[in-house]
Design a protein around this motif. Structure first.
Motif, PDB file in Angstrom:
ATOM      1  N   PRO A 194       6.897   7.129   4.949  1.00 39.75           N
ATOM      2  CA  PRO A 194       7.157   5.700   4.779  1.00 39.75           C
ATOM      3  C   PRO A 194       5.861   4.949   4.502  1.00 39.75           C
ATOM      4  O   PRO A 194       4.830   5.284   5.048  1.00 39.75           O
ATOM      5  CB  PRO A 194       7.765   5.268   6.107  1.00 39.75           C
ATOM      6  N   SER A 195       5.949   3.961   3.654  1.00 42.80           N
ATOM      7  CA  SER A 195       4.791   3.144   3.315  1.00 42.80           C
ATOM      8  C   SER A 195       4.661   2.022   4.328  1.00 42.80           C
ATOM      9  O   SER A 195       5.626   1.641   4.959  1.00 42.80           O
ATOM     10  CB  SER A 195       4.983   2.515   1.938  1.00 42.80           C
ATOM     11  N   PRO A 196       3.457   1.478   4.443  1.00 43.73           N
ATOM     12  CA  PRO A 196       3.336   0.298   5.300  1.00 43.73           C
ATOM     13  C   PRO A 196       4.159  -0.841   4.717  1.00 43.73           C
ATOM     14  O   PRO A 196       4.470  -0.848   3.534  1.00 43.73           O
ATOM     15  CB  PRO A 196       1.840  -0.027   5.240  1.00 43.73           C
ATOM     16  N   ARG A 197       4.525  -1.800   5.573  1.00 41.88           N
ATOM     17  CA  ARG A 197       5.338  -2.926   5.117  1.00 41.88           C
ATOM     18  C   ARG A 197       4.641  -3.618   3.960  1.00 41.88           C
ATOM     19  O   ARG A 197       3.449  -3.852   3.979  1.00 41.88           O
ATOM     20  CB  ARG A 197       5.541  -3.915   6.259  1.00 41.88           C
ATOM     21  N   ARG A 198       5.392  -3.943   2.951  1.00 44.00           N
ATOM     22  CA  ARG A 198       4.869  -4.612   1.769  1.00 44.00           C
ATOM     23  C   ARG A 198       5.316  -6.067   1.777  1.00 44.00           C
ATOM     24  O   ARG A 198       6.357  -6.382   2.298  1.00 44.00           O
ATOM     25  CB  ARG A 198       5.421  -3.958   0.512  1.00 44.00           C
ATOM     26  N   LYS A 199       4.537  -6.900   1.137  1.00 46.66           N
ATOM     27  CA  LYS A 199       4.972  -8.269   0.921  1.00 46.66           C
ATOM     28  C   LYS A 199       5.905  -8.266  -0.277  1.00 46.66           C
ATOM     29  O   LYS A 199       6.023  -7.274  -0.980  1.00 46.66           O
ATOM     30  CB  LYS A 199       3.767  -9.169   0.699  1.00 46.66           C
ATOM     31  N   ALA A 200       6.563  -9.364  -0.539  1.00 50.03           N
ATOM     32  CA  ALA A 200       7.581  -9.438  -1.589  1.00 50.03           C
ATOM     33  C   ALA A 200       7.147  -8.854  -2.935  1.00 50.03           C
ATOM     34  O   ALA A 200       7.894  -8.089  -3.519  1.00 50.03           O
ATOM     35  CB  ALA A 200       8.078 -10.865  -1.750  1.00 50.03           C
ATOM     36  N   PRO A 201       5.952  -9.165  -3.463  1.00 52.64           N
ATOM     37  CA  PRO A 201       5.621  -8.586  -4.771  1.00 52.64           C
ATOM     38  C   PRO A 201       5.585  -7.055  -4.753  1.00 52.64           C
ATOM     39  O   PRO A 201       6.071  -6.410  -5.668  1.00 52.64           O
ATOM     40  CB  PRO A 201       4.246  -9.172  -5.091  1.00 52.64           C
ATOM     41  N   GLY A 202       5.041  -6.447  -3.723  1.00 53.78           N
ATOM     42  CA  GLY A 202       5.017  -4.992  -3.621  1.00 53.78           C
ATOM     43  C   GLY A 202       6.405  -4.420  -3.422  1.00 53.78           C
ATOM     44  O   GLY A 202       6.743  -3.374  -3.984  1.00 53.78           O
ATOM     45  N   LEU A 203       7.203  -5.108  -2.656  1.00 48.99           N
ATOM     46  CA  LEU A 203       8.577  -4.679  -2.430  1.00 48.99           C
ATOM     47  C   LEU A 203       9.343  -4.720  -3.744  1.00 48.99           C
ATOM     48  O   LEU A 203      10.088  -3.797  -4.064  1.00 48.99           O
ATOM     49  CB  LEU A 203       9.228  -5.588  -1.384  1.00 48.99           C
ATOM     50  N   GLU A 204       9.148  -5.755  -4.513  1.00 41.14           N
ATOM     51  CA  GLU A 204       9.854  -5.895  -5.784  1.00 41.14           C
ATOM     52  C   GLU A 204       9.460  -4.771  -6.746  1.00 41.14           C
ATOM     53  O   GLU A 204      10.307  -4.208  -7.432  1.00 41.14           O
ATOM     54  CB  GLU A 204       9.574  -7.255  -6.401  1.00 41.14           C
ATOM     55  N   LEU A 205       8.196  -4.413  -6.772  1.00 42.61           N
ATOM     56  CA  LEU A 205       7.744  -3.308  -7.621  1.00 42.61           C
ATOM     57  C   LEU A 205       8.361  -1.993  -7.154  1.00 42.61           C
ATOM     58  O   LEU A 205       8.876  -1.209  -7.962  1.00 42.61           O
ATOM     59  CB  LEU A 205       6.216  -3.217  -7.617  1.00 42.61           C
ATOM     60  N   TRP A 206       8.336  -1.756  -5.847  1.00 39.68           N
ATOM     61  CA  TRP A 206       8.931  -0.537  -5.294  1.00 39.68           C
ATOM     62  C   TRP A 206      10.420  -0.476  -5.641  1.00 39.68           C
ATOM     63  O   TRP A 206      10.923   0.556  -6.069  1.00 39.68           O
ATOM     64  CB  TRP A 206       8.722  -0.506  -3.774  1.00 39.68           C
ATOM     65  N   LEU A 207      11.104  -1.591  -5.457  1.00 41.22           N
ATOM     66  CA  LEU A 207      12.537  -1.646  -5.731  1.00 41.22           C
ATOM     67  C   LEU A 207      12.816  -1.437  -7.225  1.00 41.22           C
ATOM     68  O   LEU A 207      13.756  -0.721  -7.590  1.00 41.22           O
ATOM     69  CB  LEU A 207      13.108  -2.976  -5.247  1.00 41.22           C
ATOM     70  N   THR A 208      11.996  -2.021  -8.076  1.00 43.09           N
ATOM     71  CA  THR A 208      12.142  -1.812  -9.519  1.00 43.09           C
ATOM     72  C   THR A 208      12.010  -0.333  -9.854  1.00 43.09           C
ATOM     73  O   THR A 208      12.793   0.214 -10.649  1.00 43.09           O
ATOM     74  CB  THR A 208      11.086  -2.632 -10.294  1.00 43.09           C
ATOM     75  N   GLU A 209      11.053   0.334  -9.234  1.00 44.09           N
ATOM     76  CA  GLU A 209      10.867   1.771  -9.474  1.00 44.09           C
ATOM     77  C   GLU A 209      12.068   2.585  -8.999  1.00 44.09           C
ATOM     78  O   GLU A 209      12.475   3.543  -9.649  1.00 44.09           O
ATOM     79  CB  GLU A 209       9.584   2.243  -8.804  1.00 44.09           C
TER      80      GLU A 209
END
Length: 107
Positions: free
Chosen positions: A15-30
């Motif tokens: 598991p990755s460390p908690r991301r802020k919204a921009p990182g989460l959005e990139l992860w989710l896009t992937e």
């Protein structure tokens, strides 16, 4: 020379460390791109996932990946309740903020 898209199952990754919204959005896009078998660059975070032809199996898989990655419970209908990558990322960010405010009481 082209590089083959990643094919390993992210559910078995650390598991990755908690991301802020921009990182989460990139992860989710992937993750969406992976399930649609498209390059992440082809996924617009503001385009409804239904426009890409996402099916229920992929939507449920993404739900499970969010739960595993961020250690939060989300509805299995998240991809339908929040129809874009951006909307899902915003919702998950709010859930994470609520959990932090509650002192981690939610799981």
């Amino acid at each position: 020379m082209s590089i083959a898209p990643e094919t390993r199952d992210a559910r078995h990754a650390e598991p990755s460390p908690r991301r802020k919204a921009p990182g989460l959005e990139l992860w989710l896009t992937e993750r969406v791109a992976f399930h649609l078998r498209k390059p992440a660059e082809d996924i617009d975070p503001d385009t409804p996932l239904a426009d890409y032809g996402i099916d229920s199996v992929a939507a449920i898989s993404i739900c499970g990946e969010i739960e595993e990655e961020y250690r939060i419970a989300v509805s299995p209908t998240i991809a339908y309740d929040f129809p874009t990558v951006h909307a899902i990322a915003t919702h998950v960010t709010e859930l994470l903020a609520d959990r932090a405010t509650d002192g981690g009481a939610r799981s």
